[in-house]
Write a protein that holds these residues in place. Sequence first.
Motif, mmCIF file in Angstrom:
data_model
loop_
_atom_site.group_PDB
_atom_site.id
_atom_site.type_symbol
_atom_site.label_atom_id
_atom_site.label_comp_id
_atom_site.label_asym_id
_atom_site.label_seq_id
_atom_site.Cartn_x
_atom_site.Cartn_y
_atom_site.Cartn_z
ATOM 1 N N LEU A 369 37.660 60.938 41.165
ATOM 2 C CA LEU A 369 36.502 61.509 40.477
ATOM 3 C C LEU A 369 35.576 60.406 39.987
ATOM 4 O O LEU A 369 34.343 60.504 40.067
ATOM 5 C CB LEU A 369 36.950 62.376 39.298
ATOM 6 N N LEU A 374 35.545 63.370 47.082
ATOM 7 C CA LEU A 374 36.053 64.734 47.037
ATOM 8 C C LEU A 374 37.026 65.033 48.171
ATOM 9 O O LEU A 374 37.697 66.064 48.151
ATOM 10 C CB LEU A 374 34.882 65.732 47.087
ATOM 11 N N LEU A 419 36.107 71.494 43.423
ATOM 12 C CA LEU A 419 35.841 70.385 42.525
ATOM 13 C C LEU A 419 36.378 70.662 41.127
ATOM 14 O O LEU A 419 36.876 69.764 40.449
ATOM 15 C CB LEU A 419 34.328 70.139 42.455
ATOM 16 N N GLN A 422 39.949 69.602 40.806
ATOM 17 C CA GLN A 422 40.048 68.150 40.679
ATOM 18 C C GLN A 422 39.681 67.715 39.258
ATOM 19 O O GLN A 422 40.347 66.862 38.660
ATOM 20 C CB GLN A 422 39.126 67.464 41.692
ATOM 21 N N GLU A 423 38.638 68.311 38.677
ATOM 22 C CA GLU A 423 38.205 67.941 37.331
ATOM 23 C C GLU A 423 39.252 68.347 36.287
ATOM 24 O O GLU A 423 39.482 67.618 35.314
ATOM 25 C CB GLU A 423 36.857 68.598 37.030
ATOM 26 N N ALA A 426 42.133 65.899 36.620
ATOM 27 C CA ALA A 426 41.704 64.604 36.084
ATOM 28 C C ALA A 426 41.754 64.625 34.557
ATOM 29 O O ALA A 426 42.222 63.671 33.913
ATOM 30 C CB ALA A 426 40.291 64.282 36.562
ATOM 31 N N HIS A 479 27.815 65.250 35.563
ATOM 32 C CA HIS A 479 29.022 65.172 36.390
ATOM 33 C C HIS A 479 30.320 65.187 35.573
ATOM 34 O O HIS A 479 31.389 65.359 36.137
ATOM 35 C CB HIS A 479 28.981 63.929 37.289
ATOM 36 N N PHE A 483 34.686 68.384 33.199
ATOM 37 C CA PHE A 483 35.792 67.516 32.803
ATOM 38 C C PHE A 483 35.932 67.508 31.278
ATOM 39 O O PHE A 483 37.038 67.605 30.737
ATOM 40 C CB PHE A 483 35.532 66.091 33.321
#
Length: 956
Positions: A369, A374, A419, A422-423, A426, A479, A483
């Motif tokens: 990230l 990605l 995404l 993934q966030e 993370a 971005h 998150f």
Amino acid sequence: MKRNDMADCLQNKLFAPQCQRKLKSNLKEKSQCVFEGIAKAGNQTLLNQIYTELYITEGGTVEVNNEHEVRQLATASRKPDRTETTIRREDIFKKSPGRDEPIRTVLTKGVAGIGKTVLIQKFTLDWAEEQANQDIQFTFPFTFRELNVLKEKKFSLVGLVHHFFTETKKAGICWFEHFQVVFILDGLDECRLPLDFHRNETLTDITQSASVGVLLTNLIRGKLLPSARVWITTRPAAASQIPPEFVHMVTEVRGFTDEQKEEYFRKRFRDEEQASRIISHIKSSRSLHIMCHIPVFCWITATVLEDMLKTREGGILPKTLTEMYIYFLVVQSKVRKIKYDGGAETDCHWGPESKKMIESLGKLAFDQLEKGNLIFYKSDLKECGIDIRAASVYSGVFTQIFKEERGLYQDTVFCFIHLSVQEFLAALHVHLTFINSGVSVLPEEQTASQTSETPKNKIVKTDFYQRAVDNALQSPNGHLDLFLRFLLGLSLQSNQDLIKGLQTQTESSSETNQKTVQYIKMKISENLSAEKSINLFHCLNELNDRSLVEEIQQSLSSRTLSVDKLSTAQWSALVFILLSSENDLDEFVLKKYSASEEALLRLLPVIKASKKAILTDCNLSKTSCEALTSVLSNPVSSLLRELDLNNNNLKDTGVKALSTGLESQHCKLETLRLRLASAINNSTSAYYCFSSLSSLILCASRLSGCLITKDGCASLVSALNSNPSHLKVLDLSYNHPDDAGVELQTGINCRCIVSLFLTDLSKLTVNTNTINKNLRLSMNNMKVTHTRNNFIYPDHADRFVDWCQLLCKDVLHGRRYWEVEWTGEVDISVSYRGIGRKGERKNCRFGENPQSWSLDCSNARGYTVYHNQRISVIHPSSSSSPSCGPKRVAVYVDCPAGTLSFYNVSSDSLIHLHTFNTTFTEPLYPGFGVWHHSCGSSVRLCSVQVEVSPSVREAV
């Protein structure tokens, strides 16, 4: 293999039908199923059983959009714009109405997980099953993930097709010029090939070898196989990789509309009661409702809620994104435990293997990230310490968290299904590292609480979360928005209880959470951009704090909101509430909150999200126009289609500022209402207005009622001839250009204007069944005079008995204009038909009730306007002040816009007197009241017409 070899040509034609059948069979087998749950366990679902139509629109640009896609979703999730051109997947290459040129290259944009790949899969399946597009002989679907691994190799275009679609090689098909071929290139945003459209060598021979990047640029440019059609899909941020001159049509996948969301869940859950409960729950949370715009998130939500409804009958369902993703992790871990370890649902799902797997995936998610990656290859996994031999196990166990995709004969590539997954992982990695060791892996920054003795990266909890907030706010494109939401949500004790076993400590301080809440509120009060403030409100929701929003909501509900006393944070809360409302912003009226420039500037994000903005009578100036320009010229997110700026003090400088936004290629405005009463004879103002509107992309722009004179017409000619114009219809109704002004229209380039309406004036007819007995008609019923005599009229239920009034027969629709000559003391009005005919003044007289609006004209008192017993005295200028002789008044009503305007008519211009702004709920009729015979009171309906010579009209 020579292209001119006649034998090859005959072989192509001979074996093409057999090759086509084999290709369709193979593509059908590959595309007919989708995987849900654990793919390698064979949990397949037929695509045709679950496919829900996506909302696809035509139009747009290939401009770069660097906004975080969750920000884009907030706008896209609103109701479809009625003016947008929608397109069906089977019509993607068909000409749309008004388009002459053939469509060769289509670029389809859409945020991650919105359904682009499934759309391609469905298009391919329909072709393979011979359900659509049978004019196409060959469909070749590629993905950039497959093409990426061929970066160092060389192929010819024929060789590349043969490499991926062996049916064509076996059949010896080497010529494609005589066939209708479609190349699908899915996932441009994942491309790692050098696509240099300006420097790559030019290829025209499909048998000539080159790098894959060179092949693709020449194919897209139309140099290689120009007869082929090309369909490219991409996330918005990568769309600009294709130069716009090589794209014939841009479309956008908007995901699910609200109706399509419901359709998805009703297909997924056959139990109607269960489906209804899930739909109702999603609607109760704005965050979940927005995310369900993405089909993948609908699957995640369905997976979680289905499990919870089975195991927690009557329990509380997750309302925040953090809760939803934690439960999703729990469900997937539970499936792994049962499927691979032979465990039971009641077993602890955070075993050593699951814990190790989540820790590794979390580290991979966070590291990649930070790099902006990605999709991942073997080298990416090695950098994060993941054993390549175990990669398939990771993919097999957590298929819907970490997905493995294998290209034909190619290496394996990996990605998270969305995404947001993934966030989340993370954020979980950062959280677990901090909770378990006290170490922050966030970018370092010395804080006030740190000393020289503090271990490196050691940080107290309060500073840890505040630093995370600051890092997110410093991101120019958002971005880190999602998150941050996940990281703050994980700080709650209730959420940490759900991940026991992953963290060695479970300490969660309510005091720390409260300090974080206060810090976020302080940041909200710092005049942040609307997008950043809105994300901070979502962060407060993740922390279960809604105090600021509830305070404003309570004031709105009780109608006690006083915008004059709002703090910056409270203004931000108001914006968040309006944008989060379930009611779509079809129409935003600024005066409901405050008729001021400050309110416009504070509520600009709401205006941007509205389809129609009514900003009339709000004391707006050049500053407001400059702010509105930023909305009109926004390349991606403005929904504004209609803008009403009537009766503001914009002046030349304001109109000039507004013209910048109107001239933007991104301006999507269809209707602009702009009355320049204070600058009627100023050709500069007229020029800026017309110059801007001539650049509007959409098909109709109305300038009616703008008080355009001869000078304005001259500026119009100059503006339209000096600017590229997309204008198709120009409405100059209800203006006074006079014959000289009309003559100027012959100078306009007729390509710019399809239809020019010079006059559209109402000819009124008196309804004799309504006339009072003290009123006399003359001049063919065009004039009404007050007398002492009681005329004998037949009895009729519509007749005014106690008041000297009448109505016309004419029902007012759309926009209408008429003029009246008057003397003495009269009322010039519009009214609903249901106004009282006898009895009290408040029920019957024009302007004294909710059913009518009236301009009282008096030689002695001047002009006064009335509506619902509310009176406004007009202080006219000397040019509009009543005198002893006959005067003329013009009336202009725009029924859809809810405006009613009165003007004094002088010899050479119209002078604005007053405008009512309302919502007309019934049909309107013109009406007149004529009072006091001693004053010689009368009204006469005037015939208004602009004479145009046949030669001029023919030229126009």
